[in-house]
Design an enzyme around this catalytic site. Structure first.
Site, short mmCIF file in Angstrom:
data_model
loop_
_atom_site.label_atom_id
_atom_site.label_comp_id
_atom_site.label_asym_id
_atom_site.label_seq_id
_atom_site.Cartn_x
_atom_site.Cartn_y
_atom_site.Cartn_z
N LEU A 98 0.71 -1.46 0.10
CA LEU A 98 0.27 -0.06 -0.11
C LEU A 98 0.92 1.39 -0.23
CD1 LEU A 98 -2.60 -1.09 2.76
CD2 LEU A 98 -2.80 -1.39 0.12
N GLY A 99 1.85 1.29 0.46
CA GLY A 99 2.87 2.23 0.20
C GLY A 99 4.17 2.08 1.24
N GLY A 145 9.42 6.09 6.42
CA GLY A 145 10.77 6.00 7.35
C GLY A 145 10.54 5.20 7.94
N LYS A 197 2.03 -3.24 8.87
CA LYS A 197 3.20 -2.60 8.94
C LYS A 197 4.25 -3.22 8.81
CE LYS A 197 4.72 1.58 10.29
NZ LYS A 197 4.89 2.91 11.47
N ASP A 226 4.33 13.07 14.57
CA ASP A 226 4.06 12.93 12.93
C ASP A 226 2.89 13.34 12.19
OD1 ASP A 226 5.04 12.54 10.70
OD2 ASP A 226 5.15 10.74 10.43
#
Length: 730
Positions: free
Chosen positions: A433-434, A437, A455, A551
């Site tokens: 999906l992407g 960092g 993840k 973030d």
């Protein structure tokens, strides 16, 4: 003493000893030796205690057992012992749970049938704010019934002033008396708001709102704090004596007891641990080690479980011998003792020998197949040992203990690597999906058919690996509709894998920064940023241990199909211990353009760093310009240009044309709020709770304006239709 009497005494003692052995070991203690552990029918486990100071872990855990009061002030009430938090008689304890770290009980209303002619203040609480051992959980609500009233929770500061924490108001603007159907169908006559501050006591302010019709001001006014799910429209109807049931409720209203469950926590090392227990460094949460049970806060509280008393419950179907904290299980004649009917008997063994004799002709083939099987088994065994090594390295056993007490997540939180590999097709690139960092994200479908985003983090240093257990423990307790939910984690890899709920509509950045001339509507942007603000304020002040996201940016705000905001990517997040009020020194992480400049230059991280990043997000929504890319011809960034134009009164020069077209006066209010968030010095910025409340106020005013405009249009349409009808008659 005669020999016959002596013999009888010895026999009696032996019989008594045999009876004790037969019935099992003595029950594990729940309190310190010599301390009272019961108040009537309610048990009092350590760290709570009655009587002397040594019987409790700290002042905040001292309880009072009242043996003389009645259960009610009504005539004919029966007498029974009642348990209270120290001398605070406003909350009666019904149950204390060591496993769940909760105290369940009931409390009277703060205000009952209150007559309000001016502002009224009243104290309520569950202990002393200095102790911080017991406080309402984030799932409790402040409730007020009645019309045209406002209730506010205030916190008394050391200087004697009052600081606002939360509040709500109930307005009834109609000219007619409200009915039970109005309460049930339209939600009038009451208000609720979450209690988000972890405090033990408050000052409650109640006042009458002016400017509305007073025809409903006679309705009973009640104010109380209740656990989630107890209060609703039907109970509001009951309390205000509306509908068919009003006659039988009048006698009970003044004696209303509200159920509430408090959280408790050991702080500043106030609780000790059993020799057979594990405790987190985060908030001193303790659990007995596997193979032990009891009270983990007592020195001898965790005692060995004799698994061999009921071996099959523990997966043993052969011979069993108990050991300290574990047990041994084996088959006397060979076989697999962990499987039902897995142990061999002589008949089966003889049959096996005969079968092998018959198969002698094919021995070479069997040998070859056996060799392949052994090689495969060795590989699988090596892989299993490596998984177990990583599982232990990632504190898997401690995490198992932490989540095992949560029935809603305990069964699914720890996911095997095999299931993750199957869900992602061995991390196929087509499932990607992407990435960023902190790692790469894959889409997967688990065996329970949940669609998740998995993840896969980058390699961590050992210090970050040691902190992982605390971060997962925090995320597993976070429960907010605007924060992406943690579905589970896999600890059988060198770097742990996290599985979050899958959000299908992309990121806020995707919708803002595309080639289309139109993006999300201004009202939609205002709602989304309010939801994000609410989530960050929750992280800062409503969870047991405050969390700094570190973030915050538009690409970390996911949107579902209804465009509801979900804050994601906690890879850089850090928690702040309960007793820490200053800043945290840490390696600088974040995204340039959103990064707090003071944090960037000093390395001092605080909650105000998130406030700065949120201010940049507000600027991004107003201008539809990317903070990481925007530069003026003079080389100024987005923040400098925005502040300069705002001070010069030329804000329209940088605003998104869609915002100019759709927005009203609230655009300037949002711009001013953004400017306050991005001030250089952190102490000059507001808190996220203040930002959240400001955005809610802006939204409420905007909704009020839209409602008034709608009413005016309806009136104009009605007048036009009436005129046309008269002309047709003529």
């Amino acid at each position: 003493m005669s020999w016959s009497v002596l013999l009888f005494s010895v026999v009696a003692m032996a019989a008594a000893a045999a009876l004790v052995v037969a019935s099992g070991a003595a029950p594990a203690p729940i309190g310190k030796h010599g301390c009272e552990t019961w108040c009537g029918e309610v048990s009092v486990p350590y760290p709570f205690g009655l009587g002397p100071e040594r019987c409790s872990a700290a002042a905040g855990f001292q309880l009072t057992c009242d043996h003389g009061n009645t259960t009610s002030t009504r005539p004919g009430a029966t007498t029974r012992p009642r348990l209270f938090l120290s001398d605070y008689r406003g909350f009666e304890i019904m149950e204390i749970s060591v496993e769940n770290r909760t105290v369940s009980g009931v409390s009277p209303t703060i205000f009952s049938n209150a007559a309000i002619n001016s502002t009224i203040r009243r104290h309520m609480g569950f202990g002393d704010n200095r102790w911080k051992n017991t406080r309402p959980p984030s799932t409790s609500y402040l409730v007020a019934t009645g019309c045209n009233v406002q209730v506010t929770l205030l916190f008394s500061t050391p200087a004697g002033t009052h600081s606002y924490t939360t509040g709500c108001s109930s307005s009834c603007s109609g000219s007619a008396m409200i009915t039970d159907n109005d309460v049930r169908n339209y939600g009038v006559g009451f208000c609720t708001t979450p209690v988000v501050s972890y405090l033990a006591s408050y000052t409650v302010e109640l006042k009458r709102l002016a400017g509305n019709s007073t025809i409903n001001n006679h309705l009973p006014v009640y104010v109380f704090i209740a656990e989630e799910g107890w209060f609703g429209p039907d109970r509001a109807v009951d309390l205000m004596n509306l509908g068919a049931r009003r006659s039988r409720l009048k006698a009970k209203d003044d004696h209303l007891l509200v159920p509430l469950t408090l959280d408790w926590v050991c702080i500043h090392g106030s609780c000790n641990a059993s020799v057979n227990a594990n405790c987190t460094t985060l908030d001193n949460v303790c659990h007995c080690n596997p193979g032990y049970k009891g009270n983990p806060y007592l020195t001898d509280g965790c005692q060995d479980i004799d698994e061999c008393m009921r071996p099959m419950d523990h997966g043993c179907f052969g011979e069993c011998r108990n050991t300290q904290g574990s047990f041994n299980c084996w088959c006397s004649r060979g076989g697999n003792a962990s499987q039902p009917n897995g142990c061999l008997n002589p008949t089966r063994k003889t049959g096996l020998i005969i079968g092998l004799s018959i198969a002698t002709g094919a021995s070479s083939i069997l040998f070859f197949l056996g060799a392949l099987l052994i090689i495969r088994k060795l590989k699988d065994h090596k892989a299993d040992k490596l998984k177990q090594k990583f599982f232990n390295q990632n504190h898997g056993q401690l995490l198992q203990q932490l989540v095992s007490q949560r029935s809603d997540i305990g069964g699914r939180m720890i996911i095997p690597l095999k299931e993750i590999e199957k869900a992602t097709n061995n991390f196929d690139q087509t499932r990607k999906l992407g990435g960023g960092g902190h790692g790469t994200v894959y889409k997967g479908i688990l065996s329970d058919l949940h669609v998740v985003a998995i993840k896969r983090s980058n390699i961590m240093v050992q210090r970050e690996s040691d902190e992982f257990i605390n971060e997962v423990a925090i995320l597993s307790q976070v429960n907010h509709k605007n924060i992406v939910k943690l579905h589970g984690c896999c600890l059988e890899t060198e770097v742990p894998l996290l599985a979050y709920e899958f959000i299908s509509n992309g990121t806020l950045s995707d919708h803002l920064h595309n080639e289309s001339p139109k993006s999300i509507s201004w009202s939609g942007r205002l709602r989304i940023v309010s939801e994000v603000g609410r989530a960050i304020a929750y992280l800062h002040s409503a969870v047991l241990v405050p969390i700094i996201h570190r973030d915050i940016k538009s690409s970390n705000i996911l949107l579902d199909d209804a465009f509801t905001a979900k804050v994601s990517d906690f890879g850089a997040s850090r928690y702040i211990p309960i007793d820490q009020t200053g800043r945290t020194e840490t390696a600088v992480q974040g995204t340039i353009g959103y990064l707090d400049p003071m944090y960037y230059y000093t390395g001092q991280l605080s909650e105000k760093s998130d406030v700065y990043s949120f201010g940049i997000l507000l600027v991004e929504l107003l201008t539809r310009k990317m903070p990481t890319m925007y530069r003026t011809s003079a080389g100024d960034g987005l923040v400098a240009q925005f502040v300069e134009l705002l001070e010069e009164g030329k804000l329209v020069d940088i605003l998104d044309s869609q915002v100019v077209e759709e927005g009203c006066g609230e655009v300037e209010e949002v711009a001013a709020l953004a400017a306050s968030c991005i001030k250089l010095r952190g102490e000059d910025r507001p808190t996220m709770r203040q930002v959240e409340m400001a955005l809610e106020g802006i939204q409420a005013n905007k909704q009020l304006v839209l409602t008034d405009l709608g009413a005016e249009r309806d009136e104009e349409n009605y007048s036009t239709r009436t005129s046309l009808s008269l002309e047709e008659v003529s």
